[in-house]
Design an enzyme around this catalytic site. Structure first.
Site, mmCIF file in Angstrom:
data_model
loop_
_atom_site.group_PDB
_atom_site.id
_atom_site.type_symbol
_atom_site.label_atom_id
_atom_site.label_comp_id
_atom_site.label_asym_id
_atom_site.label_seq_id
_atom_site.Cartn_x
_atom_site.Cartn_y
_atom_site.Cartn_z
ATOM 1 N N GLU A 360 0.699 -1.350 0.057
ATOM 2 C CA GLU A 360 0.192 -0.040 0.160
ATOM 3 C C GLU A 360 0.683 1.460 -0.029
ATOM 4 O O GLU A 360 0.484 2.202 -0.831
ATOM 5 C CB GLU A 360 -1.058 -0.058 1.259
ATOM 6 C CG GLU A 360 -1.848 -1.008 1.287
ATOM 7 C CD GLU A 360 -2.805 -1.363 -0.198
ATOM 8 O OE1 GLU A 360 -3.009 -0.452 -0.847
ATOM 9 O OE2 GLU A 360 -3.399 -2.607 -0.049
ATOM 10 N N HIS A 447 -4.561 -6.356 -11.074
ATOM 11 C CA HIS A 447 -4.069 -6.916 -10.255
ATOM 12 C C HIS A 447 -3.618 -8.224 -10.983
ATOM 13 O O HIS A 447 -3.178 -9.125 -10.209
ATOM 14 C CB HIS A 447 -5.205 -7.306 -9.306
ATOM 15 C CG HIS A 447 -5.594 -6.156 -8.253
ATOM 16 N ND1 HIS A 447 -6.486 -5.262 -8.687
ATOM 17 C CD2 HIS A 447 -4.833 -5.527 -7.132
ATOM 18 C CE1 HIS A 447 -6.529 -4.237 -7.693
ATOM 19 N NE2 HIS A 447 -5.541 -4.352 -6.868
HETATM 20 ZN ZN LIG Z 1 -2.450 -2.283 -5.173
#
Ligand SMILES: [Zn+2]
Length: 545
Positions: A360, A447
């Site tokens: 993150e 992703h």
């Molecule tokens: Zn991410």
């Protein structure tokens, strides 16, 4: 982990990048800027001056051609006098005792220099006689020999040594007799439960201990996290209470969102300076994971790349835990310069694993650098950058409770069957991600299109085929059936970071990533070097040509 898209208004870094020499003490910020903002702006400008002058000053001070100055701090007096503080490297190695401060008049003329050590550094070789592993073992042995002994009346005796640290090659100049040495950090615990983190410098020729210091001061806190286990934490004291706030790392803090989604949450405060009990039921445990994750990510970026925080401006971010209800995710937001962790299913399984923290916060680094668009191939590269650096953070921490590997989110159990969220060695093992580039890869969710770059990073680090690394089994394939040896994750990470921060732009796609990492490898190791050739061969092995 998803990234919350934000209307990014990142402060301009122009002042940091220009080689401005003239610095005025007059306020350079807008008149409406707060005094703190003005001071921060001035400091950034002064640091830029120091950086810009590092090369010329090294020459002017008569340093050898293997020596480099690295700007560390700058202080500006009212009359324009500046004090530029530098650390030094020699043949790329940190010089302990190489620090110096150059005092300049407002016009740039050098008035004087304060040096930690005046000895010239001229080593016959930077090849150590003692290998790094042996040096680490020697340092650990030296610490183990002190278990039970009371060496310092202020400290409880050392009770145990957890693990052997990694030995970093350095130049030891502090005693005026510059020579090759190793710096090793040995983690342990004291009899009263206080964590111990001892930094030893040992002679690289003889193994003799040259210096020892304890990084954990008795005021330091400790925590017991859900995933990180028992760890040291730097905390802040206010009004007889300790808070999860780390002023040694940009003031980064962790707050409790109380399972809400608005506001910034409340600080964690405690009278004992010890947080969490290792269970998710204790609200502090997830906070320990988050605070430790932020500290480790900070340290990783600093030690690996010399980066001073996510935006490279010394400012720490806020970690918000217990975000939302039944929220099974974590995200970074540039707007609040914060990351948020859900408590997972039934609010009983927080998402606070270390590689998630690193992932993150790396979104923040990417936003402050290449700012890769979060869609198409550049989006996949954005996600992969977070997986790559999140993994590197996990390796950096090397926690017994979370042995490092090339999988993402292997402890948070988002799939419910104990499998990792993503696999870098063979991304398609998640059933969705791409192992290799093809013309449609940019149509995948970011992703999954990240798989090609994750696979590239694994192969570049470790090579292809079946192998066991740190107790985990991998069998990484190649598109062209080539056999790759790998150049090690440290070099692979240096190449990726350099490409991210100097060559990638918002629109970089896979072909651009190949070109950018090749440029980075050429800069770092030479065009046509083994590392350069490995980058080329590895991209080919994931069908990026
Ligand atoms: Zn991410």
């Amino acid at each position: 982990m998803k990234r919350k898209l934000a209307a990014v208004a990142v402060l301009s870094a122009t002042a940091l990048l220009t080689g401005v020499i003239q610095v005025s003490t007059a306020a350079q910020a807008a008149p409406t800027a707060s005094p703190q903002a003005q001071a921060a702006r001035q400091h950034a400008t002064a640091l830029a001056v120091a950086s810009g002058q590092a090369g010329p000053l090294a020459k002017a001070l008569g340093l050898g051609d293997k020596e480099q100055l690295v700007a560390k701090d700058a202080v500006l007096d009212k009359d324009g006098t500046r004090h530029l503080r530098f650390e030094r490297t020699y043949a790329g190695l940190p010089v302990i005792g190489g620090d110096l401060v150059v005092h300049q008049k407002a016009d740039g003329a050098v008035k004087s220099v304060s040096k930690a050590v005046s000895a010239r550094i001229a080593l016959p070789s930077v090849t150590p006689k003692v290998p790094a592993d042996q040096a680490a073992a020697q340092a650990t042995g030296a610490v183990k020999a002190t278990v039970g002994a009371t060496l310092d009346a202020d400290q409880s005796p050392l009770a145990d040594v957890h693990q052997t640290g990694k030995a970093q090659l350095v130049v030891w100049a502090t005693d005026g007799n510059p020579r090759l040495a190793y710096r090793t950090t040995v983690e342990g615990v004291r009899a009263d439960g206080t964590p111990s983190s001892q930094v030893l410098v040992t002679d690289a020729a003889t193994g003799a201990v040259l210096s020892t210091h304890e990084k954990v001061q008795t005021a330091a806190g400790s925590g017991n996290g859900v995933f990180v286990g028992q760890v040291p934490l730097t905390t802040a004291e206010a009004g007889g209470q300790y808070q999860l706030k780390d002023d040694t790392r940009g003031g980064q803090s962790t707050t409790d969102m109380g399972n809400g989604t608005s506001g910034n949450g409340s600080p964690f405060a405690n009278t004992s300076n010890s947080f969490g009990d290792g269970t998710a039921a204790n609200r502090e445990s997830a906070a320990v994971d988050a605070q430790f994750g932020a500290a480790t990510t900070w340290d990783f970026y600093k030690n690996a790349f010399g980066r001073n925080g996510i935006r490279n401006d010394g400012v720490g971010a806020v970690s918000r835990v217990h975000y939302g209800s039944n929220y099974v995710n974590a995200f970074w937001s540039d707007d609040c310069f914060c990351m948020s962790y859900g408590d997972g299913s039934g609010d009983a399984a927080p998402l606070t694993e270390l590689d998630v923290a690193g992932h993150e916060m790396t979104h923040g680094v990417t936003a402050a650098t290449a700012n890769l668009n979060y869609s198409g191939e550049s989006g996949g590269l954005n996600e992969a950058t977070s997986d790559i650096m999140g993994t590197m953070v996990e390796w950096y921490a090397n926690l017994p409770s979370n042995p490092p590997n090339y999988w993402i989110g292997e402890l948070v159990n988002l799939n419910g069957n104990g499998t990792p969220l993503r696999y870098m060695d063979q991304p398609s093992k998640d059933g969705q991600s791409a192992d290799y580039w093809d013309a449609s890869v940019g149509n995948l969710d970011v992703h999954y299109s990240s798989g090609v770059a994750n696979h590239f990073f694994y192969l570049l680090s470790e090579g292809s085929g079946a192998k066991s690394i740190n107790g985990f089994s991998y069998n990484s394939p190649t598109y062209d059936n080539s056999t790759l040896a790998g150049i090690g994750r440290e070099k692979a990470a240096q190449i990726w970071y350099k490409a991210l921060t100097t060559y990638f732009t918002s629109t970089t796609d896979y072909a651009g990533a190949r070109a950018g990492t090749l440029s980075a490898a050429a800069d770092l190791y030479g065009s046509g070097s083994a590392e350069y050739n490995a980058v080329a061969a590895t991209w080919t092995a994931v069908n990026v040509n």
